[in-house]
Design a protein around this motif. Structure first.
Motif, PDB file in Angstrom:
ATOM      1  N   VAL A 291       0.846  -1.201   0.000  1.00 24.62           N
ATOM      2  CA  VAL A 291       0.000   0.000   0.000  1.00 24.62           C
ATOM      3  C   VAL A 291       0.877   1.245   0.000  1.00 24.62           C
ATOM      4  N   SER A 292       1.931   1.221   0.799  1.00 20.68           N
ATOM      5  CA  SER A 292       2.853   2.359   0.847  1.00 20.68           C
ATOM      6  C   SER A 292       3.545   2.567  -0.493  1.00 20.68           C
ATOM      7  N   ASP A 293       3.967   1.468  -1.131  1.00 19.84           N
ATOM      8  CA  ASP A 293       4.606   1.570  -2.443  1.00 19.84           C
ATOM      9  C   ASP A 293       3.666   2.194  -3.464  1.00 19.84           C
ATOM     10  N   ARG A 294       2.412   1.790  -3.407  1.00 18.59           N
ATOM     11  CA  ARG A 294       1.440   2.306  -4.371  1.00 18.59           C
ATOM     12  C   ARG A 294       1.257   3.800  -4.192  1.00 18.59           C
ATOM     13  N   ARG A 295       1.207   4.253  -2.937  1.00 20.73           N
ATOM     14  CA  ARG A 295       1.075   5.679  -2.682  1.00 20.73           C
ATOM     15  C   ARG A 295       2.306   6.432  -3.190  1.00 20.73           C
ATOM     16  N   ARG A 296       3.446   5.828  -3.065  1.00 19.77           N
ATOM     17  CA  ARG A 296       4.665   6.445  -3.603  1.00 19.77           C
ATOM     18  C   ARG A 296       4.592   6.504  -5.133  1.00 19.77           C
ATOM     19  N   ALA A 297       4.060   5.447  -5.744  1.00 17.72           N
ATOM     20  CA  ALA A 297       3.897   5.444  -7.196  1.00 17.72           C
ATOM     21  C   ALA A 297       2.941   6.548  -7.641  1.00 17.72           C
ATOM     22  N   PHE A 298       1.827   6.715  -6.916  1.00 13.92           N
ATOM     23  CA  PHE A 298       0.879   7.774  -7.258  1.00 13.92           C
ATOM     24  C   PHE A 298       1.517   9.150  -7.071  1.00 13.92           C
ATOM     25  N   ALA A 299       2.362   9.284  -6.059  1.00 20.15           N
ATOM     26  CA  ALA A 299       3.050  10.561  -5.839  1.00 20.15           C
ATOM     27  C   ALA A 299       4.039  10.862  -6.962  1.00 20.15           C
ATOM     28  N   ASN A 300       4.499   9.826  -7.637  1.00 19.45           N
ATOM     29  CA  ASN A 300       5.419   9.988  -8.765  1.00 19.45           C
ATOM     30  C   ASN A 300       4.685  10.068 -10.098  1.00 19.45           C
ATOM     31  N   SER A 301       3.372  10.219 -10.079  1.00 20.46           N
ATOM     32  CA  SER A 301       2.557  10.144 -11.290  1.00 20.46           C
ATOM     33  C   SER A 301       2.059  11.518 -11.726  1.00 20.46           C
ATOM     34  N   MET A 302       1.603  11.582 -12.966  1.00 21.86           N
ATOM     35  CA  MET A 302       1.016  12.797 -13.527  1.00 21.86           C
ATOM     36  C   MET A 302      -0.142  12.396 -14.423  1.00 21.86           C
ATOM     37  N   CYS A 303      -1.220  13.170 -14.357  1.00 22.92           N
ATOM     38  CA  CYS A 303      -2.375  12.932 -15.224  1.00 22.92           C
ATOM     39  C   CYS A 303      -2.628  14.177 -16.061  1.00 22.92           C
TER      40      CYS A 303
END
Length: 428
Positions: A291-303
């Motif tokens: 779950v923490s990794d996924r939140r980090r991935a979303f923080a590294n994302s752009m839409c």
């Protein structure tokens, strides 16, 4: 590909996509031809490669590069497959005085008068009692006939259309008690009408897209809001896919084309629903994310939320902001609103400027006149649901929500070039 070749390909894509279900299907066919694999939601998904999934009238496609990890971010281009129209009601066969008519309900916010006196079609899906689906597009079949001016001398002083009384299209002659519109749709689709348990059928224009203008600088077609963005994202993802699939640790490119944006996005295939989060979560899970990794991935994302926007109208310039007057063929719009009807902020604006520079494409800024209410997009919905930084952009149009909208030939091409640069992941 030149801008003219691109617009002609857009013309073909629009013609093949008279409903959101057709748009998702047509996009899926193009992705499959480019080596993407369609995945079913009830199956285990592989990790690396080029994939897409379809949920009703929505499609999401993505490429997982070989060096992606549990915290790799996503570069998402969001769009929508639906357009303002009319949707077929239950007990749809109506009529009187020897006319066969259809009961339809207004879908979204169409510019209703633009639908008058056109040869239209029914398009969408028929659902069998066993759950199987069949797409149907009738070709020219129906028309909303306007009342002759001889019978309403005041019509040029202000046309008033009652959505219930006046918007009942004709599709034939006969006795409605002995005719069955659903049966005709089943016949056109090659299925047995007795086995149909449900349907999602809309009205669509049948006139092909057309280049015109003194230098063929304009393009007119139906459903450009928002098939211009779906097409741009699709062409861009296919163009970038192989390099990403063989590349390094760039973000995972994602095309998310939702349904039901024109009616608020509140559905299982709309941007308010879980479809995008479902896909991103499953992709992250396949890469071993916590779950923490996924939140980090979303923080590294752009839409990048790509929809349509308004070009300045020469006959109604007072409806636009006097300092921000976008023109056709001046590049895609960066859409800004202080009240977050668009999701663009300063960070997103700077990213967009850098992205356009890298793509070698111009862009324009759009903001509403303070006296004119601002529309909205999937952008704020995606930002709110997922916490991913989002910015709003779009192709400038005239006659938005008309049965036949107008854009510049160059702008969809510019948007595609920008989207391809975005998907390549070389700008951060």
């Amino acid at each position: 590909m030149t801008s003219v070749e691109h617009i002609l390909d857009l013309r073909d894509f629009i013609a093949a996509s008279p409903s959101s279900f057709h748009a998702a299907h047509t996009a899926g066919q193009r992705l499959a031809a480019a080596g993407f694999t369609q995945l079913a939601e009830d199956e285990q998904w592989p990790v690396h490669g080029k994939f897409f999934m379809i949920r009703d009238g929505a499609i999401i496609a993505w490429v997982v590069p070989p060096k992606a990890t549990a915290t790799t971010g996503f570069n998402i281009l969001g769009a929508h497959t639906d357009s303002p129209s009319f949707k077929l009601k239950p007990k749809s066969t109506t009529g009187r005085f020897g006319w066969l008519q259809a009961g339809v309900e207004v879908y979204g916010g169409p510019l209703i008068n633009s639908w008058l006196d056109r040869e239209l079609q029914f398009a969408g899906r028929l659902v069998d009692l066993d759950g199987s689906e069949k797409l149907v597009a009738t070709g020219p079949l129906l028309r909303f006939p306007q009342l002759a001016i001889h019978l309403d001398r005041s019509s040029n002083d202000g046309l008033q259309l009652d959505k219930q009384q006046h918007m009942n299209p004709i599709w034939g002659q006969g006795n409605p008690q002995g005719e069955d519109l659903l049966g005709l749709l089943a016949q056109r689709a090659g299925v047995d009408a007795k086995t149909i348990g449900g349907y999602d059928i809309v009205v669509a224009d049948t006139q092909p897209g057309q280049l015109f203008g003194a230098r063929n600088e304009f393009f007119a077609a139906g459903r450009m809001d928002n098939l211009t963005s779906v097409h741009a994202g699709l062409v861009a993802l296919i163009a970038a896919a192989d390099a990403v699939a063989e590349g390094g640790d760039q973000p995972i490119p994602v095309l998310a084309a939702f349904d039901h944006e024109e009616i608020g996005s509140g559905s299982r295939s709309g941007a308010c629903g879980p479809i995008l989060e479902d896909v991103l979560t499953r992709v992250s899970d396949s890469l071993g994310a916590s779950v923490s990794d996924r939140r980090r991935a979303f923080a590294n994302s752009m839409c990048v939320s790509a929809d349509a926007g308004h070009a300045v109208h020469p006959n109604y310039s007072e409806r636009h902001d006097p300092a921000n007057l976008p023109v056709l063929n001046g590049g895609p719009l960066l859409k800004i609103n202080a009240n977050q009807r668009y999701a663009t902020d300063g960070v997103g604006a700077a990213f967009w400027a850098k992205l356009c520079a890298a793509a070698g494409a111009p862009y324009q800024e759009f903001v509403s006149n303070n006296t004119v209410p601002c529309g909205s997009t999937i952008g704020p919905l995606t930002a709110t649901r997922l916490g991913i930084r989002t910015l709003d952009v779009g192709t400038p149009l005239l006659s938005m929500h008309s049965a036949r909208e107008l854009c510049g030939v160059n702008d969809p091409f510019y948007l595609t070039r920008i989207a391809e640069t975005f998907f390549a992941g070389t700008v951060s």
